[in-house]
Design a protein around this motif. Structure first.
Motif, PDB file in Angstrom:
ATOM      1  N   ALA A 322      10.240  -4.004 -11.521  1.00 31.34           N
ATOM      2  CA  ALA A 322      10.813  -3.381 -10.338  1.00 31.34           C
ATOM      3  C   ALA A 322       9.759  -2.677  -9.385  1.00 31.34           C
ATOM      4  N   SER A 323       8.875  -1.631 -10.226  1.00 33.24           N
ATOM      5  CA  SER A 323       8.108  -1.013  -9.599  1.00 33.24           C
ATOM      6  C   SER A 323       7.038  -1.755  -8.893  1.00 33.24           C
ATOM      7  N   HIS A 324       6.495  -2.753  -9.439  1.00 32.65           N
ATOM      8  CA  HIS A 324       5.412  -3.677  -8.913  1.00 32.65           C
ATOM      9  C   HIS A 324       6.188  -4.168  -7.476  1.00 32.65           C
ATOM     10  N   HIS A 325       7.298  -4.781  -7.575  1.00 31.19           N
ATOM     11  CA  HIS A 325       7.818  -5.244  -6.352  1.00 31.19           C
ATOM     12  C   HIS A 325       7.939  -4.319  -5.479  1.00 31.19           C
ATOM     13  N   LEU A 326       8.393  -3.297  -5.661  1.00 33.72           N
ATOM     14  CA  LEU A 326       8.580  -1.944  -4.763  1.00 33.72           C
ATOM     15  C   LEU A 326       7.302  -1.315  -4.083  1.00 33.72           C
ATOM     16  N   ARG A 327       6.242  -1.452  -5.034  1.00 37.98           N
ATOM     17  CA  ARG A 327       5.042  -0.668  -4.472  1.00 37.98           C
ATOM     18  C   ARG A 327       4.410  -1.482  -3.484  1.00 37.98           C
ATOM     19  N   ASP A 328       4.577  -2.656  -3.225  1.00 37.59           N
ATOM     20  CA  ASP A 328       3.666  -3.407  -2.405  1.00 37.59           C
ATOM     21  C   ASP A 328       4.160  -3.117  -1.047  1.00 37.59           C
ATOM     22  N   PRO A 329       5.690  -3.510  -0.709  1.00 41.30           N
ATOM     23  CA  PRO A 329       6.396  -3.119   0.605  1.00 41.30           C
ATOM     24  C   PRO A 329       6.050  -1.673   0.948  1.00 41.30           C
ATOM     25  N   LEU A 330       6.381  -0.765   0.023  1.00 43.05           N
ATOM     26  CA  LEU A 330       6.382   0.710   0.271  1.00 43.05           C
ATOM     27  C   LEU A 330       4.651   1.067   0.859  1.00 43.05           C
ATOM     28  N   THR A 331       3.789   0.505   0.271  1.00 45.39           N
ATOM     29  CA  THR A 331       2.394   0.776   0.482  1.00 45.39           C
ATOM     30  C   THR A 331       2.168   0.309   1.863  1.00 45.39           C
ATOM     31  N   ALA A 332       2.728  -1.020   2.255  1.00 46.06           N
ATOM     32  CA  ALA A 332       2.720  -1.548   3.644  1.00 46.06           C
ATOM     33  C   ALA A 332       3.395  -0.468   4.602  1.00 46.06           C
ATOM     34  N   SER A 363       8.400   7.513   2.616  1.00 43.32           N
ATOM     35  CA  SER A 363       7.545   6.346   1.964  1.00 43.32           C
ATOM     36  C   SER A 363       6.199   6.701   1.129  1.00 43.32           C
ATOM     37  N   LYS A 364       5.666   7.932   1.394  1.00 43.75           N
ATOM     38  CA  LYS A 364       4.676   8.689   0.473  1.00 43.75           C
ATOM     39  C   LYS A 364       5.373   8.947  -0.726  1.00 43.75           C
ATOM     40  N   ARG A 365       6.598   9.797  -0.517  1.00 45.60           N
ATOM     41  CA  ARG A 365       7.275  10.179  -1.645  1.00 45.60           C
ATOM     42  C   ARG A 365       7.709   9.355  -2.593  1.00 45.60           C
ATOM     43  N   LEU A 366       8.198   8.023  -2.054  1.00 47.23           N
ATOM     44  CA  LEU A 366       8.608   6.789  -2.776  1.00 47.23           C
ATOM     45  C   LEU A 366       7.487   6.356  -3.434  1.00 47.23           C
ATOM     46  N   VAL A 367       6.289   6.261  -2.893  1.00 47.61           N
ATOM     47  CA  VAL A 367       5.428   5.519  -3.660  1.00 47.61           C
ATOM     48  C   VAL A 367       4.797   6.360  -4.673  1.00 47.61           C
ATOM     49  N   GLU A 371       5.081   5.019  -8.679  1.00 49.81           N
ATOM     50  CA  GLU A 371       3.755   4.925  -9.441  1.00 49.81           C
ATOM     51  C   GLU A 371       4.226   5.706 -10.561  1.00 49.81           C
ATOM     52  N   ASP A 372       4.959   6.883 -10.862  1.00 54.73           N
ATOM     53  CA  ASP A 372       5.574   7.365 -11.992  1.00 54.73           C
ATOM     54  C   ASP A 372       6.054   6.523 -13.012  1.00 54.73           C
TER      55      ASP A 372
END
Length: 542
Positions: A322-332, A363-367, A371-372
Motif C-alpha cells: 500500500a505504501s508503494h502505491h501511495l508514495r508515487d501519487p503523493l510525490t507527484a 502532501s508533505k506530511r503524508l509522504v 515513508e515511515d
C-alpha cells in the motif's frame, strides 16, 4: 470349620494377590478407553489371566478334595482360554475397529469348546493327589498332558502370528507399541509354558509360583505400554497399581490374624490406608489434570502467537504494498504543488497560493507518514539496508537545520544551533538514515511546541568517544509514563491528538531502530508537562 477347608500359605495367598492385581491392571486400562474394542479385549485378557492365577492360588489353599478338583480344572480351563483371549486382543489391536470374520471365529472356537468339554469331564490331563509337598500340592499328571500342551502351543502361536501381522501392518508409534507387546507376550508365554509343562513336572512343583509372577509382570507391562503410547499418564497408573498392591496385601493379612484384637488393628489400618490412598490418587489426578491444562493453554498460546506472527507478517506486506502505491501519487502531488507555488505555471492569486500551500504541506506530511510505514515494513521483514560511510555530523546538522528553518519560522518559532568546539564530529553511519532521524526529531519539536524556541545542540564526549545530537524544545513536555512508551510502535503521548492530529506514532520507533543499528542510543528527557522536552542521539566517533 474354616481351618479344615483352608491351609493358608504364603505362596497360595501371593498367587491370589497377583491374580487380583492382573484384574486391577486390566480395569485401569479399560476405564481409560471404554469406547475402544481393544480396551475391552485387553480387559478380557486380564480377567482370564486373573482367573487362572486366582484358581491356581485357591487350589493351593483349599483342603476339600471336591474344591481342589474344581479349582484345578479352573486352572487348565483358563490356561486354555488365555491364548484365545490373546488372539482376540491381537486381532482388535488396531486404531480401527475391524469386524471379526465369522468363519475364522468358528474355526477357532469350535476346537476350543470341544477341548473345554473334554477337560471338564476327564481327569486324564492332571489331577490332585491331595498330598501337600513343601509349598505346593502334589499333582498327578495324566497321559493327555502332552495334547494339552500342543493345544496351548498352537493357539498361542496363532496369537503371536496375529500380533506379528499387526506389527507389519502398523507404522510410527503404534508399530513400536505392537513390537513391545509382541516381545512381552512371547517371553511371558514361553516362560509360563516352560514352568508349567517342564519345571513343575520334571523338577519341582513348588516352582509353580513363578508362573503367576511372570504373567503379572506381562499384564502390567502391556498396561503400561497401552497407557504410554495412548498418551495417558503412566504416573497415575503406577500410583494406582502400587496402592492396589498395598490394599490387597493388607487385606490378605486378615487371613493370618491370631486374635480379635489383631483383626481390629489390621482392619483399622486397612481403612486408614484406603482413605489415604483415595486422597493420594485424587491429588495425583488433580496434579496431572492441572499439568495437562497448562500444557493445553501453552499450546493454545503458541498457536495464537504463530497466528499473530502470520497476521503481523501479512500486515507488514500489506503496508509495504500500500505504501508503494501511495508514495508515487503523493510525490507527484507534492512536486506539482511545489511547482505551482514557485510560479512555474504562472502567477497565482493570494487565495489560490494559500490553498495550494495547504495542499503542499498536507502532501508533505503524508509522504513522511508513508515513508515511515515503508520503513516499518522493511525493519520487520529484515530488509532495511544500511550503507555505512564516514559522515560529518556537524555539516549534516547545519544542513538539516537550514532546511527546516522555513518550517520553523512559519510556525512563529525560533531555531538555534549550538556546537562546542572540541574537535571532529565524524561518525560511521548511513548518511540518509541519520539525516532522517535528525529531521524527525526536529519536526517533532516543531509539531509539539506551540510557542517559544527549538535549540539543537551538538557536542562531543571524549570519555565515551561519542557525539551527542540533542533537540531541546519549549513545548508541551512529557510525563514519566509517556517517556516510557514513546519509542514503541504506534505509540503517542496521552491527549496529544488535541495538539497535533496527523502523527502516526511511528517516527520515533523508526528512529530508535535506526540508531540501534548504528550501535548508538536514543532517549528522551522532560521536566514534566508544559516544561519542554529533550531528545538525544549518541553515536560513536569514527
Amino acid at each position: 470349620m474354616l481351618d479344615s477347608l483352608l491351609t493358608v500359605t504364603t505362596a497360595g495367598v501371593s498367587t491370589v494377590i497377583m491374580g487380583v492385581l492382573m484384574l486391577v491392571s486390566g480395569w485401569l486400562v479399560y476405564k481409560r478407553d471404554k469406547d475402544s474394542v481393544n480396551g475391552g479385549a485387553f480387559l478380557i485378557l486380564a480377567v482370564v489371566a486373573s482367573l487362572w492365577a486366582v484358581s491356581l492360588g485357591l487350589f493351593e489353599l483349599v483342603e476339600w478334595p471336591l474344591l481342589e478338583n474344581i479349582f484345578l480344572k479352573g486352572v487348565y480351563i483358563f490356561s486354555a482360554t488365555l491364548p484365545i483371549a490373546l488372539l482376540y486382543y491381537a486381532v482388535t489391536l488396531s486404531s480401527e475397529h475391524r469386524a471379526l470374520n465369522k468363519k475364522i471365529t468358528a474355526l477357532v472356537l469350535i476346537p476350543y469348546l470341544f477341548f473345554l468339554f473334554f477337560v471338564v469331564n476327564s481327569e486324564s490331563i492332571m489331577s490332585s493327589s491331595g498330598v501337600r509337598i513343601n509349598i505346593g500340592k502334589e499333582i498327578i499328571f495324566g497321559p493327555n498332558l502332552i495334547y494339552f500342551g500342543m493345544f496351548i502351543g498352537i493357539y498361542f502361536s496363532l496369537g503371536f502370528m496375529a500380533l506379528l501381522k499387526r506389527y507389519f501392518e502398523s507404522a510410527g508409534i503404534f508399530r513400536i507399541q505392537v513390537r513391545y507387546i509382541l516381545l512381552s507376550a512371547v517371553a511371558s508365554v514361553l516362560a509360563v509354558l516352560i514352568v508349567n509343562l517342564v519345571l513343575t513336572t520334571q523338577v519341582s512343583y513348588d516352582l509353580y509360583i513363578i508362573s503367576p509372577l511372570v504373567m503379572l509382570m506381562a499384564i502390567i507391562f502391556i498396561s503400561y505400554l497401552t497407557i504410554k503410547y495412548n498418551f495417558w499418564s503412566p504416573k497415575l497408573f503406577a500410583t494406582e497399581i502400587f496402592i492396589a498392591f498395598i490394599l490387597i496385601f493388607l487385606l490378605s493379612e486378615i487371613f493370618f490374624v491370631n486374635s480379635k484384637f489383631d483383626l481390629a488393628v489390621k482392619m483399622i489400618i486397612l481403612i486408614l490406608v484406603g482413605l489415604s490412598s483415595a486422597m493420594l490418587i485424587r491429588s495425583v489426578r488433580n496434579e496431572l489434570e492441572s499439568k495437562e491444562e497448562v500444557e493445553r493453554l501453552l499450546k493454545d498460546l503458541a498457536d495464537t502467537n504463530n497466528d499473530l506472527h502470520t497476521l503481523d507478517n501479512r500486515k507488514s506486506e500489506f503496508i509495504n504494498v500500500a505504501s508503494h502505491h501511495l508514495r508515487d501519487p503523493l510525490t507527484a502531488i507534492k512536486g506539482y504543488t511545489s511547482m505551482l507555488l514557485e510560479g512555474s505555471f504562472g502567477t497565482l492569486t493570494a487565495s489560490s497560493a494559500e490553498a495550494i500551500g495547504k495542499i503542499f504541506e498536507s502532501s508533505k506530511r503524508l509522504v513522511v507518514i508513508v515513508e515511515d510505514f515503508m520503513d516499518i515494513s522493511k525493519i520487520e521483514a529484515g530488509r532495511m539496508k544500511y550503507e555505512f560511510t564516514t559522515v560529518d555530523l556537524e555539516k549534516m546538522t547545519e544542513e538539516v537545520v537550514e532546511e527546516l528553518k522555513q518550517s520553523v519560522e512559519r510556525t512563529n518559532l525560533e531555531i538555534n544551533l549550538n556546537k562546542d568546539k572540541k574537535g571532529s564530529y565524524k561518525v560511521k553511519a548511513d548518511m540518509g538514515k541519520i539525516r532522517q532521524v535528525m529531521s524527525n526529531l526536529i519536526d517533532n519539536a516543531i509539531k509539539y511546541t506551540p510557542r517559544g524556541s527549538i535549540n539543537v545542540h551538538l557536542s562531543r564526549d571524549d570519555v565515551k568517544h561519542s557525539v551527542v545530537f540533542c533537540v531541546e524544545d519549549t513545548g508541551i513536555g512529557m510525563t514519566p509514563e509517556t517517556k516510557e512508551k514513546i519509542f514503541h510502535k504506534f505509540s503517542r503521548a496521552k491527549d496529544v491528538s488535541k495538539q497535533y492530529t496527523d502523527g502516526s506514532g511511528l517516527g520515533l520507533y523508526v528512529a530508535k531502530e535506526i540508531v540501534q543499528k548504528h550501535n548508538g542510543r536514543i532517549w528522551a528527557e522532560s521536566d514534566g508537562l508544559g516544561k519542554g522536552s529533550r531528545f538525544m542521539v549518541e553515536l560513536n566517533i569514527a
